[in-house]
Design an enzyme around this catalytic site. Structure first.
Site, PDB file in Angstrom:
ATOM      1  N   GLU A 122       0.676  -1.180  -0.146  1.00  0.00           N
ATOM      2  CA  GLU A 122       0.416   0.068  -0.106  1.00  0.00           C
ATOM      3  C   GLU A 122       0.869   0.994   0.135  1.00  0.00           C
ATOM      4  OE1 GLU A 122      -3.277  -0.277   2.716  1.00  0.00           O
ATOM      5  OE2 GLU A 122      -3.503  -2.051   2.248  1.00  0.00           O
ATOM      6  N   HIS A 237      -9.255   9.774   2.048  1.00  0.00           N
ATOM      7  CA  HIS A 237      -8.737   8.379   1.560  1.00  0.00           C
ATOM      8  C   HIS A 237      -8.965   8.634   0.172  1.00  0.00           C
ATOM      9  CE1 HIS A 237      -7.923   4.133  -0.228  1.00  0.00           C
ATOM     10  NE2 HIS A 237      -7.697   4.412   1.169  1.00  0.00           N
ATOM     11  N   ARG A 283      -1.863   9.095   1.274  1.00  0.00           N
ATOM     12  CA  ARG A 283      -2.427   9.612   1.204  1.00  0.00           C
ATOM     13  C   ARG A 283      -2.941  11.427   1.166  1.00  0.00           C
ATOM     14  NH1 ARG A 283      -5.616   5.112   4.926  1.00  0.00           N
ATOM     15  NH2 ARG A 283      -4.615   3.094   3.331  1.00  0.00           N
ATOM     16  N   HIS A 344     -11.475  10.020   5.929  1.00  0.00           N
ATOM     17  CA  HIS A 344     -11.432   7.927   6.193  1.00  0.00           C
ATOM     18  C   HIS A 344     -11.342   7.158   8.027  1.00  0.00           C
ATOM     19  CE1 HIS A 344     -10.919   3.878   5.496  1.00  0.00           C
ATOM     20  NE2 HIS A 344      -8.723   3.872   5.838  1.00  0.00           N
ATOM     21  N   ARG A 379      -1.468   9.408   8.850  1.00  0.00           N
ATOM     22  CA  ARG A 379      -1.790   7.580   8.556  1.00  0.00           C
ATOM     23  C   ARG A 379      -0.807   7.150   8.042  1.00  0.00           C
ATOM     24  NH1 ARG A 379      -4.118   3.488   8.440  1.00  0.00           N
ATOM     25  NH2 ARG A 379      -6.226   4.197   7.888  1.00  0.00           N
TER      26      ARG A 379
HETATM   27  C1  SIN Z   1      -7.809   0.637   2.270  1.00  0.00           C
HETATM   28  O1  SIN Z   1      -7.576  -0.413   1.868  1.00  0.00           O
HETATM   29  O2  SIN Z   1      -7.581   1.010   1.478  1.00  0.00           O
HETATM   30  C2  SIN Z   1      -7.762   1.185   3.991  1.00  0.00           C
HETATM   31  C3  SIN Z   1      -6.818   0.318   4.610  1.00  0.00           C
HETATM   32  C4  SIN Z   1      -6.272   1.599   5.553  1.00  0.00           C
HETATM   33  O3  SIN Z   1      -7.051   2.747   5.521  1.00  0.00           O
HETATM   34  O4  SIN Z   1      -5.588   1.278   6.448  1.00  0.00           O
END
Ligand code: SIN
Length: 522
Positions: A122, A237, A283, A344, A379
């Site tokens: 991610e 998000h 993000r 988010h 975060r």
């Molecule tokens: C996501 O799946 O993009 C969210 C995961 C997160 O907020 O840590």
């Protein structure tokens, strides 16, 4: 008869009263019962209904042989834009592999590949580090596993019971008072109260959070006298599915981790020019770049294109997202997904040390309701489920073990108070009116004019709130209190840092590399 007209029916007591039944609350209760303590869970909905259930991406832990807690720590600090508490983040990253082992012991089945746990990627992670379950339904697997274990272990659970206030005697939290079915009140007494109520995503008009994420724990703790910190930092998000007439649906960052590209209204990729990590930048960077590109092109969304993968692979790797896209008439293997940012995660919350202790003796907090300092101003993806289990375990060590290493947090010198309520006369607000105000004036981009207006209007809303104990009004009170904390902090912070972006102060300023703390006025 209680002062607000409700009838106090009975009192329960336990070694620990846990408010909330997401990953953090369930984990604390399991730890308590394993150690022979009595736990009582009080939760606003059903035991297995919490934001945790909808977490898609997963839980970060350096378990790969090429990874290390040190690298995880570096990524966490880098994403947090200068405000991460390094000691707390070191605890988070170092204890992560052990807590993943606890989850496995509690029955959580992470996805595997050839016998080893599969790891996804991610944004802003140096490599593959994210454990997942059921493809893109990690939260569902965790919520169902832990809640069923809690029930099998005979932990007392009071469902559909919104906590109205924290009971404080002689400067110490001694329990909570909650509303139960039939409008009666229940006193839950304990020397240890644990808030595990999640964040305040529902402050905003567009959010990936469930309806009940109204910041109740933050508001309750603040009113009881505990300190609240960093409320100006809400994470937006980047990729929520943009479908105007349907609820917001998250498209996991893991989709970008598998190579999805962001394309503007003209079909052009724009992230490589913004950040070296392109679509996998932190993000806050991605969300702002999307908003800027949407403004330039006059569009209200951009597109996420993952069509380089075959349909079968996508349906296996992202079963929930694949199905939901199909239901909206989007075949991910062919069609780009319309996306726009949505609120988010609440980075701020009740200030705790690394043992879950707040500044109010007897009151503890774990998970998204807290400000532990591990997220700083932004975060790192998949550090949230992790934060819950790491600090839930440490809190349990503190409450039920012999861990006494650190002093409880002392009150912060220079804590702020909220401006007085009242002002322009106001009708009682609707929740939608507050959410619209927060989205438009305390959202992804802010400025002094909009923030000052929001602070004033929220103060007037607070004065006009209906005093009843009904769930709807209780949640509205929480939303207004959290909104006031967020708007006031955002107005004070005259810089841009992480998720807090001020058009009138677009750069970070060294003098602002510090936290903003709030405490209820005398
Ligand atoms: C996501 O799946 O993009 C969210 C995961 C997160 O907020 O840590």
């Amino acid at each position: 008869m209680a002062g607000d007209g409700t009838v106090a029916t009975r009192t329960l007591s336990a070694d620990v009263v846990v408010v909330g039944s997401g990953i953090a609350g369930l984990f604390v209760a399991l730890q308590a019962s394993e150690r022979g303590a009595t736990a009582l869970i009080v939760t606003k909905g059903a035991i297995d209904e919490a934001n945790t259930r909808y977490a898609q991406g997963g839980i970060a832990a350096a378990i790969d042989e090429h990874d290390s807690p040190e690298q995880h720590l570096r990524d966490t600090i880098e994403a947090g834009a200068g405000l991460v508490d390094e000691d707390a983040a070191r605890v988070l990253c170092t204890e992560a592999p052990g807590r993943v082992a606890d989850l496995v012991r509690y029955g959580v089945r992470f996805d595997t590949d050839g016998g080893s746990i599969s790891l996804g990627r991610e944004g802003a992670h140096a490599g593959r580090r994210v454990l997942r379950a059921r493809g893109d339904q990690t939260g569902l697997e965790i919520e169902l596993s832990l809640s069923s274990l809690v029930q099998r272990q005979g932990v007392t659970v009071i469902e559909h019971a919104p906590v109205q206030r924290i009971l404080v005697e002689d400067g110490r939290a001694v329990g909570v008072e909650t509303l139960v079915r039939g409008g009666k009140t229940l006193r839950c007494e304990s020397p240890s109260v644990v808030l595990a109520t999640g964040g305040a995503g529902r402050l905003y008009r567009f959010t990936t959070n469930i309806e009940s994420a109204t910041g109740d724990g933050i508001a309750l703790a603040f009113r009881a006298g505990a300190e609240v910190r960093d409320m100006e930092f809400t994470q937006f998000h980047p990729t929520a599915m943009h479908r105007p007439d349907a609820p917001v649906f998250l498209i996991s960052e893991a989709v970008r981790g598998e190579g999805a590209l962001l394309l503007d209204a003209n079909g052009e990729r724009f992230m490589p020019a913004v950040h070296p990590l392109a679509e996998l930048a932190p993000r806050d960077v991605v969300a702002r770049a999307m908003v800027a590109r949407m403004r330039e092109t006059g569009a209200d969304h951009v597109h996420l294109d993952v069509s380089q993968h075959e349909a079968d692979w996508l349906a296996t790797r992202f079963p929930n997202i694949y199905r939901t896209c199909m239901e909206s008439g989007i075949d991910m293997a062919r069609d780009p997904i319309p996306v726009s940012p949505a609120a988010h995660y609440t980075m701020g919350g009740v200030r705790t040390n690394t043992w879950g202790e707040t500044t109010l003796p007897g009151l503890h907090a774990v998970g998204e309701v807290t400000s532990t300092g591990v997220h700083g101003a932004n975060r790192l993806a998949s550090n949230s489920l992790l934060e819950s289990v790491v600090f839930a375990r440490r809190l349990s060590d503190r409450l039920f073990g012999d861990e006494t290493a650190e002093e409880p947090p002392a009150p912060s010198p220079g804590a702020h108070t909220l401006p007085p309520t009242g002002g322009a006369s106001s009708e009682p607000p609707t929740r939608e009116a507050v959410q619209r105000l927060m989205w438009e004036q305390v959202g992804i981009e802010r400025d002094a004019e909009g923030l000052a207006d929001a602070v004033g209007r929220l103060a007037a809303f607070e004065a006009a709130l209906p005093p009843t104990a009904a769930l709807e009004d209780h949640e509205l009170r929480s939303v207004v209190t959290c909104g006031r904390l967020a708007a006031t902090a955002a107005l004070l912070r005259e810089e841009s840092r992480g998720a807090h972006y001020r058009r009138d102060f677009p750069e970070p300023r060294e003098a602002w590399r510090r936290h903003l703390v709030f405490r209820a006025g005398e």
